[in-house]
Motif scaffolding. Structure first.
Motif, PDB file in Angstrom:
ATOM      1  N   LEU A 204       0.841  -1.208   0.000  1.00 30.49           N
ATOM      2  CA  LEU A 204       0.000   0.000   0.000  1.00 30.49           C
ATOM      3  C   LEU A 204       0.872   1.252   0.000  1.00 30.49           C
ATOM      4  CD1 LEU A 204      -2.792  -0.988   2.599  1.00 30.49           C
ATOM      5  CD2 LEU A 204      -2.924  -1.062   0.087  1.00 30.49           C
ATOM      6  N   GLN A 205       1.916   1.210   0.832  1.00 30.47           N
ATOM      7  CA  GLN A 205       2.792   2.370   0.938  1.00 30.47           C
ATOM      8  C   GLN A 205       3.453   2.715  -0.397  1.00 30.47           C
ATOM      9  OE1 GLN A 205       6.145   1.950   3.735  1.00 30.47           O
ATOM     10  NE2 GLN A 205       5.052   3.498   4.906  1.00 30.47           N
ATOM     11  N   LYS A 206       3.843   1.674  -1.133  1.00 32.25           N
ATOM     12  CA  LYS A 206       4.568   1.908  -2.382  1.00 32.25           C
ATOM     13  C   LYS A 206       3.642   2.104  -3.578  1.00 32.25           C
ATOM     14  CE  LYS A 206       8.663  -0.558  -0.860  1.00 32.25           C
ATOM     15  NZ  LYS A 206       9.162  -1.895  -0.578  1.00 32.25           N
ATOM     16  N   LYS A 212      -4.932   2.729   3.921  1.00 28.08           N
ATOM     17  CA  LYS A 212      -4.810   2.256   5.314  1.00 28.08           C
ATOM     18  C   LYS A 212      -5.025   0.751   5.373  1.00 28.08           C
ATOM     19  CE  LYS A 212      -4.699   6.326   7.478  1.00 28.08           C
ATOM     20  NZ  LYS A 212      -3.434   6.756   8.103  1.00 28.08           N
ATOM     21  N   LEU A 213      -4.435   0.145   6.383  1.00 23.09           N
ATOM     22  CA  LEU A 213      -4.678  -1.269   6.674  1.00 23.09           C
ATOM     23  C   LEU A 213      -5.142  -1.385   8.125  1.00 23.09           C
ATOM     24  CD1 LEU A 213      -4.474  -4.367   6.246  1.00 23.09           C
ATOM     25  CD2 LEU A 213      -2.073  -4.195   6.919  1.00 23.09           C
ATOM     26  N   ILE A 214      -6.386  -1.840   8.287  1.00 19.40           N
ATOM     27  CA  ILE A 214      -6.898  -2.081   9.649  1.00 19.40           C
ATOM     28  C   ILE A 214      -6.709  -3.560   9.956  1.00 19.40           C
ATOM     29  CG2 ILE A 214      -8.934  -2.042  11.150  1.00 19.40           C
ATOM     30  CD1 ILE A 214     -10.103   0.108   9.233  1.00 19.40           C
ATOM     31  N   ASP A 234       6.430  -0.195  13.564  1.00 19.03           N
ATOM     32  CA  ASP A 234       6.721   1.147  14.087  1.00 19.03           C
ATOM     33  C   ASP A 234       7.689   1.883  13.163  1.00 19.03           C
ATOM     34  OD1 ASP A 234       5.076   0.678  16.202  1.00 19.03           O
ATOM     35  OD2 ASP A 234       6.673   0.308  17.665  1.00 19.03           O
ATOM     36  N   ALA A 235       8.673   1.134  12.648  1.00 13.59           N
ATOM     37  CA  ALA A 235       9.695   1.768  11.809  1.00 13.59           C
ATOM     38  C   ALA A 235       9.163   2.134  10.426  1.00 13.59           C
ATOM     39  CB  ALA A 235      10.895   0.835  11.669  1.00 13.59           C
ATOM     40  N   TYR A 236       8.282   1.287   9.859  1.00 15.52           N
ATOM     41  CA  TYR A 236       7.920   1.473   8.452  1.00 15.52           C
ATOM     42  C   TYR A 236       6.467   1.890   8.204  1.00 15.52           C
ATOM     43  CZ  TYR A 236      12.221  -1.285   7.719  1.00 15.52           C
ATOM     44  OH  TYR A 236      13.503  -1.751   7.734  1.00 15.52           O
ATOM     45  N   TYR A 237       5.578   1.420   9.038  1.00 12.70           N
ATOM     46  CA  TYR A 237       4.158   1.510   8.644  1.00 12.70           C
ATOM     47  C   TYR A 237       3.283   2.305   9.618  1.00 12.70           C
ATOM     48  CZ  TYR A 237       6.029  -2.480   6.050  1.00 12.70           C
ATOM     49  OH  TYR A 237       6.818  -3.290   5.282  1.00 12.70           O
ATOM     50  N   GLY A 238       3.912   3.238  10.350  1.00 12.73           N
ATOM     51  CA  GLY A 238       3.158   4.040  11.310  1.00 12.73           C
ATOM     52  C   GLY A 238       1.943   4.715  10.694  1.00 12.73           C
ATOM     53  N   ASP A 239       2.074   5.150   9.421  1.00 11.75           N
ATOM     54  CA  ASP A 239       0.977   5.871   8.766  1.00 11.75           C
ATOM     55  C   ASP A 239      -0.007   4.948   8.050  1.00 11.75           C
ATOM     56  OD1 ASP A 239       2.190   8.162   9.592  1.00 11.75           O
ATOM     57  OD2 ASP A 239       3.249   8.501   7.688  1.00 11.75           O
TER      58      ASP A 239
END
Lengths: 421, 189
Positions: A204-206, A212-214, A234-239
Motif C-alpha cells: 500500500l505504501q509503495k 490504510k490497513l486495519i 513502528d519503523a515502516y508503517y506508522g501511517d
C-alpha cells in the motif's frame, strides 16, 4: 500378509479400472503398502521419506488436487513478489520415485479391513498416514453464507483465493482501506496473518498512496514474533497500519461489505477475513477427532491416532497437547512426516519406532526484502512421556535483515525440494 | 537393542551411505540420522542444499561441521537460525549430526559461477583448503559450494564478524577480490 496385487480402483461404477496399471504391484504381492492421504507439507514429505528409508515398501499418495500450492510464500504472491506458478508444483518428482499418486477425495475408512474409501474407489493399506490440514469455522460468524465466502476471501489455503485477494489489492484505488482479521484459537502458521499484514502495508505504501490497513486481532498482542513485527511496523508503517487488539468478529454482511465486532461495524474496500480453524474435514470424516473437539489426538511417540489404530495423523490437524508444543507450520508438518515415516517403517517390521525429533524454522517477511524468523527444537522427554520444547533452541531472530530475506527464499526452495523432488 | 539397530540400519541405507558397510556400526551416524532429517528442510535432502546462500553440508568435512555447530551454539558466528537451533542439541548430538552429514556424498552447487583462477588471489587458500579446495582436517570444503554462501562467509571474516586464525588474511582484500575467490571455488568440482 494380505494379498496386495492391485488397487481396487474404479470399483464404484467404472468396473475394475486399475488406475495404477496391472503391473505396478505385480511383483509385490507380499510387499507392504503405506497409503498417505493429503499431498501437502506433511503428506508429501511422509510419502517421500518412506521411499527414501525403505524403497521396498509400496507407497500410495492420495491427493484431491492436481498440484501442490504452497501456503508459505503465498503472501509474497499476494503483493506481486512472486507468481502463482512459483508456488505451484506437480507430483511428478514423487511419481518418478515409484510412489503411486492418485487423484481422489477420501471419504471414509475401514480400519479393521484396512482400506480407505475414496469417491472413485478404495485402496488397501497396511498403515495409513493422513495429513488433513485445516478447515475454517464459518459457523461461528453470523451471516457467513456462500456469498460471504466469495466477498471475503480468506486466502489462507493457497490457491484461487490467493489470486482473488491479489486482484482485489491490485484494483483497489489509492487512499482506500484494507481490513484483515487474525484468527483466534489454534490456527495454521501463527505469524502468517502478521507477515501478510506487513507485506500488504508495504504494498500500500509503495503502490497505493494514502491507503490504510486495519488489523482486527482477537489477541491482546501480536500472537507470534510480536516484538519483531511491532518494531518493523513502528519503523515502516506508522501511517498505514491501524492495529486493534481484542477484537472478536461477530457478524459479516456480504451485501453491504461490512464486518462487525460486538462493539463496532467496519467497512473496507478489501476485506481479508481469516476465520478461526479446526482440523481438516477429512480428519472428522475418518473419525480421528473426539466428540466436541477440533484437533486430532495422537500418540507423541509415533503420531498414531489414539482413536483409530494403524492410522497416523500429521501436520496442522494434530492436537498440540498430544503431538507436542509445536506451531502449526509447514516445517513442523514436514518434520512430522519424517517422524511418521520412520515410525511406520519400523513398526511394520515389528520394531519399536525411534524416538521422535522435531524442529521448526519459520521466516516472515516484514517488507519485500527483509525477514525475521523463529526457530524451535522439540524432543521426546521420557520422564513426562511427552514431546517438549527445548527452550535454548527455540527463539526468534535478533532483528530483521535482508540476509534473512535471502535465507527465506532458500528455505522455500529447499523444503519444496525435500518434499516433492 | 537389536530392534533399534535394525531400524537404524534401514535409516542408514536411506541416507545413501549403505554402499559401504564400514559405517554400519557407527552409532554416531545412525543417531545423527534420527536427529538430522529435519535439517533437510533448509539444507536439502541429505544436506545437498538446492538454495543459494544456505550452504551444502552433505559431504562437508566432519571436523569443520562439528566446529560450526559448537561455534554457533557459543555465539561465535553471526546470528542466523543456526545460532538458535544449534543450542537445541547437546555436544554429543552435535557431533552425531556432523558425523551424519560428513558421511553423505557431496553434490556440487547448481549455481556455480564462471570464473578464472587468479593465481595470486587463491594461492594462500590452498595450504588449508587443499589444492582443489576440497578441505581437510578441520578446514572446510569450498570447492563446489554455493558462490553466494562463500562470498557471504568471506565478508563475515573480512568484517570480523566471524573469526578463524588464517582467515584474517582476507581482511585487507577488497570485496570484488572476495567475490572473485568465491566464484572461483564455486566453479571447482
Amino acid at each position: 500378509m494380505k494379498r496386495r496385487d492391485f488397487i481396487k480402483y474404479g470399483a464404484v461404477g467404472f468396473g475394475v479400472v486399475s488406475v495404477c496399471g496391472p503391473n505396478v504391484f505385480a511383483s509385490g504381492h507380499n510387499r507392504r503398502r503405506v497409503v498417505v492421504v493429503g499431498g501437502g507439507f506433511g503428506g508429501a514429505t511422509a510419502a517421500r521419506y518412506i521411499k527414501l528409508i525403505d524403497p521396498g515398501t509400496d507407497v500410495v499418495l492420495i491427493e484431491k488436487n492436481d498440484q501442490f500450492i504452497s501456503c508459505p510464500i503465498s503472501n509474497w504472491v499476494m503483493v506481486g513478489m512472486k507468481a502463482m506458478e512459483d508456488i505451484s508444483f506437480g507430483y511428478q518428482g514423487l511419481k518418478n520415485r515409484g510412489i503411486k499418486v492418485i487423484k481422489d477425495e477420501v471419504i471414509g475408512i475401514d480400519a479393521k479391513a484396512g482400506y480407505v474409501q475414496g469417491k472413485k474407489g478404495k485402496v488397501e493399506y497396511d498403515r495409513l498416514i493422513v495429513s488433513p490440514g485445516i478447515d475454517f469455522r464459518y459457523d461461528l460468524i453470523e451471516g457467513f453464507d456462500a456469498e460471504a465466502k466469495k466477498v471475503f476471501p480468506h486466502a489462507y489455503k493457497a490457491g484461487p483465493q490467493t489470486v482473488q485477494l491479489q486482484q482485489q489489492l491490485q484494483s483497489m484505488k489509492a487512499g482506500g482501506t484494507v481490513l484483515l482479521t487474525v484468527p483466534d484459537g489454534a490456527y495454521r502458521c501463527p505469524p502468517g496473518p502478521y507477515e501478510r499484514a506487513s507485506l500488504i502495508a508495504d504494498f500500500l505504501q509503495k503502490k497505493k498512496k494514502g491507503s490504510k490497513l486495519i488489523i482486527l486481532d482477537p489477541h491482546q498482542k501480536i500472537a507470534s514474533k510480536g516484538k519483531l513485527f511491532k518494531s518493523a511496523w513502528d519503523a515502516y508503517y506508522g501511517d498505514v497500519i491501524d492495529y486493534r487488539t481484542e477484537e472478536i468478529i461477530a457478524a459479516v454482511d456480504s451485501k453491504r461489505k461490512t464486518i462487525s465486532t460486538y462493539e463496532k461495524e467496519y467497512s473496507a474496500d478489501v476485506i481479508n477475513f481469516i476465520p478461526d480453524q479446526r482440523a481438516g474435514k477429512l480428519a472428522f470424516d475418518l473419525g480421528l477427532i473426539p466428540d466436541k473437539k477440533l484437533w486430532a489426538p495422537v500418540n507423541p511417540l509415533n503420531l498414531e491416532s489414539t482413536l483409530v489404530s494403524g492410522v497416523h495423523v500429521i501436520g496442522d490437524a494434530t492436537d498440540a497437547f498430544m503431538s507436542g508444543p509445536m506451531p502449526k507450520s509447514g516445517f513442523v508438518a514436514s518434520s512430522m512426516g519424517k517422524v511418521a515415516a520412520a515410525a511406520v517403517i519400523a513398526e511394520l517390521s515389528g520394531k519399536t519406532a525411534p524416538l521422535p525429533s522435531f524442529a521448526n524454522t519459520c521466516y516472515s517477511m516484514v517488507n519485500d526484502s527483509e525477514a525475521i524468523f523463529v526457530t524451535g527444537v522439540y524432543k521426546y522427554d521420557s520422564a513426562s512421556a511427552k514431546t517438549v520444547k527445548i527452550k535454548e533452541g527455540s527463539k526468534t531472530s535478533p532483528g530483521r535483515s535482508e540476509y534473512y530475506g535471502k535465507c527465506a527464499r532458500d528455505w522455500a526452495t529447499s523444503i519444496w525440494s525435500d518434499m516433492l523432488s | 537393542m537389536l530392534t533399534r539397530m535394525f531400524f537404524y540400519l534401514l535409516l542408514f541405507v536411506s541416507f545413501g551411505i549403505g554402499t559401504s558397510l564400514t559405517y554400519a556400526n557407527n552409532d554416531s551416524i545412525l543417531e545423527g540420522a534420527r536427529l538430522g532429517k529435519t535439517c533437510a528442510g533448509c539444507h536439502g535432502t541429505s544436506g545437498a542444499s538446492p538454495g543459494r546462500i544456505i550452504p551444502i553440508i552433505g559431504g562437508q568435512v566432519e571436523k569443520y561441521l562439528s566446529v560450526c555447530l559448537t561455534d554457533f551454539s557459543a555465539d561465535k558466528r553471526p546470528g542466523d537460525v543456526m545460532r538458535n537451533l544449534s543450542k537445541g542439541y547437546t555436544a554429543v548430538e552435535q557431533k552425531q549430526l556432523a558425523a551424519l552429514f560428513a558421511s553423505q556424498p557431496w553434490g556440487n552447487t547448481p549455481h556455480a559461477s564462471v570464473a578464472h583462477e587468479d593465481a595470486g588471489l587463491v594461492k594462500s587458500c590452498k595450504g588449508c583448503h587443499g589444492s582443489e579446495g576440497r578441505g581437510r582436517g578441520s578446514f572446510p570444503r569450498v570447492a563446489g559450494q554455493h558462490p553466494d554462501y562463500l562470498y557471504q562467509s568471506l565478508l563475515e571474516y573480512k568484517q570480523g564478524r566471524r573469526s578463524s586464525g588464517m582467515m584474517k588474511l582476507v581482511q585487507k582484500m577488497d570485496d570484488s577480490s572476495l567475490k572473485q575467490m568465491a566464484d572461483y571455488y564455486s566453479s571447482l568440482k
